[in-house]
Design an enzyme around this catalytic site. Sequence first.
Site, PDB file in Angstrom:
ATOM      1  N   GLY A   1      74.789 133.800  38.288  1.00  0.00           N
ATOM      2  CA  GLY A   1      75.982 133.278  38.950  1.00  0.00           C
ATOM      3  C   GLY A   1      76.449 134.163  40.078  1.00  0.00           C
ATOM      4  N   ALA A   2      76.723 133.543  41.243  1.00  0.00           N
ATOM      5  CA  ALA A   2      77.230 134.289  42.399  1.00  0.00           C
ATOM      6  C   ALA A   2      78.656 133.860  42.705  1.00  0.00           C
ATOM      7  CB  ALA A   2      76.317 134.113  43.609  1.00  0.00           C
ATOM      8  N   GLY A   3      79.436 133.658  41.636  1.00  0.00           N
ATOM      9  CA  GLY A   3      80.864 133.432  41.805  1.00  0.00           C
ATOM     10  C   GLY A   3      81.572 134.764  41.957  1.00  0.00           C
ATOM     11  N   TYR A   4      82.873 134.781  41.722  1.00  0.00           N
ATOM     12  CA  TYR A   4      83.641 136.017  41.903  1.00  0.00           C
ATOM     13  C   TYR A   4      83.085 137.157  41.064  1.00  0.00           C
ATOM     14  CZ  TYR A   4      87.134 133.113  44.220  1.00  0.00           C
ATOM     15  OH  TYR A   4      87.769 132.263  45.078  1.00  0.00           O
TER      16      TYR A   4
ATOM     17  N   GLU B   1      98.409 123.055  43.248  1.00  0.00           N
ATOM     18  CA  GLU B   1      97.892 123.517  44.549  1.00  0.00           C
ATOM     19  C   GLU B   1      97.253 122.364  45.319  1.00  0.00           C
ATOM     20  OE1 GLU B   1      95.535 127.175  44.080  1.00  0.00           O
ATOM     21  OE2 GLU B   1      97.374 128.185  44.723  1.00  0.00           O
TER      22      GLU B   1
ATOM     23  N   ALA C   1      90.198 134.289  39.129  1.00  0.00           N
ATOM     24  CA  ALA C   1      89.310 135.052  39.995  1.00  0.00           C
ATOM     25  C   ALA C   1      89.630 136.540  39.900  1.00  0.00           C
ATOM     26  CB  ALA C   1      89.468 134.573  41.433  1.00  0.00           C
ATOM     27  N   GLN C   2      90.921 136.826  39.807  1.00  0.00           N
ATOM     28  CA  GLN C   2      91.381 138.213  39.726  1.00  0.00           C
ATOM     29  C   GLN C   2      90.706 138.954  38.573  1.00  0.00           C
ATOM     30  OE1 GLN C   2      95.861 140.221  39.987  1.00  0.00           O
ATOM     31  NE2 GLN C   2      95.619 138.152  39.219  1.00  0.00           N
TER      32      GLN C   2
END
Lengths: 405, 405
Positions: free
Chosen positions: B10-13, B170, B318-319
Amino acid sequence: MRIPKIVILGAGYGGLITAVRLQKMVGVNEAEIVLVNKNDYHYETTWLHEASAGTLHHDRVRYDVDSVIDRHKIEFVQGTVVEVNKEEKKVILEQGEVTYDYLVIALGAEPETFGIKGLKEFAFGITNINSARQLREHIEYQFATYNFEEEKKDERLTIVVGGAGFTGIEFLGELSNRIPELCKEYDVDFNKVRVICVEAAPTVLPGFDPELVNYAVATLERRGVEFMIGTAIKECTPEGIIVAKGENELLEIKAGTVVWAAGVRGHSVIEKSGFEAMRGRVKVQPDLRVPGFNDIFIIGDCSLIINEEINRPYPPTAQIAMQQGEVAARNIVALVRGKEEMESFVPDIKGTVCSLGEDDAIGVVYGKKLTGGKASFMKKVIDNRALFMVGGAGLVLKKGKFNVL
Amino acid sequence: MRIPKIVILGAGYGGLITAVRLQKMVGVNEAEIVLVNKNDYHYETTWLHEASAGTLHHDRVRYDVDSVIDRHKIEFVQGTVVEVNKEEKKVILEQGEVTYDYLVIALGAEPETFGIKGLKEFAFGITNINSARQLREHIEYQFATYNFEEEKKDERLTIVVGGAGFTGIEFLGELSNRIPELCKEYDVDFNKVRVICVEAAPTVLPGFDPELVNYAVATLERRGVEFMIGTAIKECTPEGIIVAKGENELLEIKAGTVVWAAGVRGHSVIEKSGFEAMRGRVKVQPDLRVPGFNDIFIIGDCSLIINEEINRPYPPTAQIAMQQGEVAARNIVALVRGKEEMESFVPDIKGTVCSLGEDDAIGVVYGKKLTGGKASFMKKVIDNRALFMVGGAGLVLKKGKFNVL
């Protein structure tokens, strides 16, 4: 004393020219002028292939009727014409009625599907602003959906264009330029996309010079367009089309988008109003009036004028509609002023240019064959000329095409 | 001598931070690093609501993995993970297999539909680039089709958003800014459009400060959003949704677009690989490894960390994923260098800001409540910080958000 009332139906090329010429020539005490149109804007029918492909925004293709007519001289009625009652001299609108002393019918064309099954239901058209932007969004939606689905359906990326006439070829010119942009936007492999032009006639652009036709076909094929010439569409389905291949064989072509660009007819109001017509077009007198009705002019795509040289009707074009508008306006002024003599309409065909996208075209202008950049330049000159005739230099500056050569 | 092989899924956060930290800390002779991702790009999951509403182009929301990794140090494999074989220490991809000595699972979340009938088939999601641009185009297509149809279907202009959590609110913030633009683009009367937020919980943004929640609701209502709180969606159909109104009554809401934004779960590969999990999330050890598997780290939305203060799991953000990536990278370096002692992960929640569109937001940053322009500014700072952590100032300049205050 009652002054005569002139009613113009339609704010397309013909109707709008009639209106702006009349407002210059007729005094406010001489006649009342009413312009009826479905929308409060005019759109450039001959530019719709661009809005449909998404290469020109539809707001560039239209302008408010209000911006070119003088509301002190012309009353504008936004309404949809249902029928003309010739005997009572009134026009029935969805929203009411308008009486007239002189009537100009300039309602334009409708798509002609020749009774081919499913076309009305499942094929898209290049007909007006609403259909143009819907077609643009439909194609974009097919591309957007392709990668979204786990199981890829390549037929989503197939676009069939029915008709290799003027509209079909101009649309293919824009579309073939737009496809690489769509591929980039939606991460789609260009090789998965198919654009197929299906034409029943034995040639592309019938009536055009064969050398120019070859140029157009070669240009579009280089951009990936496939041509199926001499091939009739038998049926349109939610999944695509069925064509006749040879005498007995039927072939199904699956396609996420089918565009019907193979023919127009006059407006259905013509028949509904009891005019004698061929496919919605009335063979008008040389003075553009309907035989037997000295108070009704028909101009533009609803009129039929024979080209004596070849004994065939002139094709319905913006060029002819605008020239007819000029003559209709002058003849109405004569009638209002009690004159008997009418001017005859004589088409003056300056040229025909078929666009192949942003910077390419083919055409014949003043008898000279043109291709490529020169033809494309002339196309823009023609487009700007239409604006100039209606709204002068101001409208050309606002809506004109200047990205030339 | 064989060097250990580190595989990151995975190349997410979380995955990307792990990769870029490892490529700095590990020498080429110390370990082999492989990064596996379905796409050749990373996308900002927390910005997808903008791409979905059409207020930010999806290319602004993604960047090539290649632009932030060092291909001399990291081997990039574009592939879709099917399963992890923990016993044989290998990862099964659709396109092959990859063995590992150390594994980081950072596969992110999937939508959770809680078994509600029809949601999977008929509702749109704010899940990835493909779904975001498809949702954007779907809404645009509904608007484009509205005026095209002779018989107007107002329900085409109704958009139901299921869920008033972070993503739902959002998205509503962007959508309510986008609607007036769409109305202009397609000549649609703003009053015909309905945007309805349906939430089963008794409040909007559960867990948020009530004063901030009131600000958000009032802001969105002023822009025309309707809220149906304490209302559960019972079914999604091709025509819209069916909700429970009170105890026994069912109500149908016809809608051209239904968006499901009410929940995520960990990746289904987690269960398929036999990990003990709750909705796809594995309760990891403080060192982020899976209990019983000293060679497997799980970070991001597939991991579960308990907030001891309230004895409930931290929400997947994400944090946290990025902070976990930092710790996972350091712990792997320690393992590669033969050290036993592992660092424990301790979340450091700097703040939470919920965007309400381009220039409005609510949030709590370093314990301070913010609304309006200040909150919106902080939101952009947070968004840019994520870019900075992965790709430094260069990436911020290329992809950052600067249209502030």
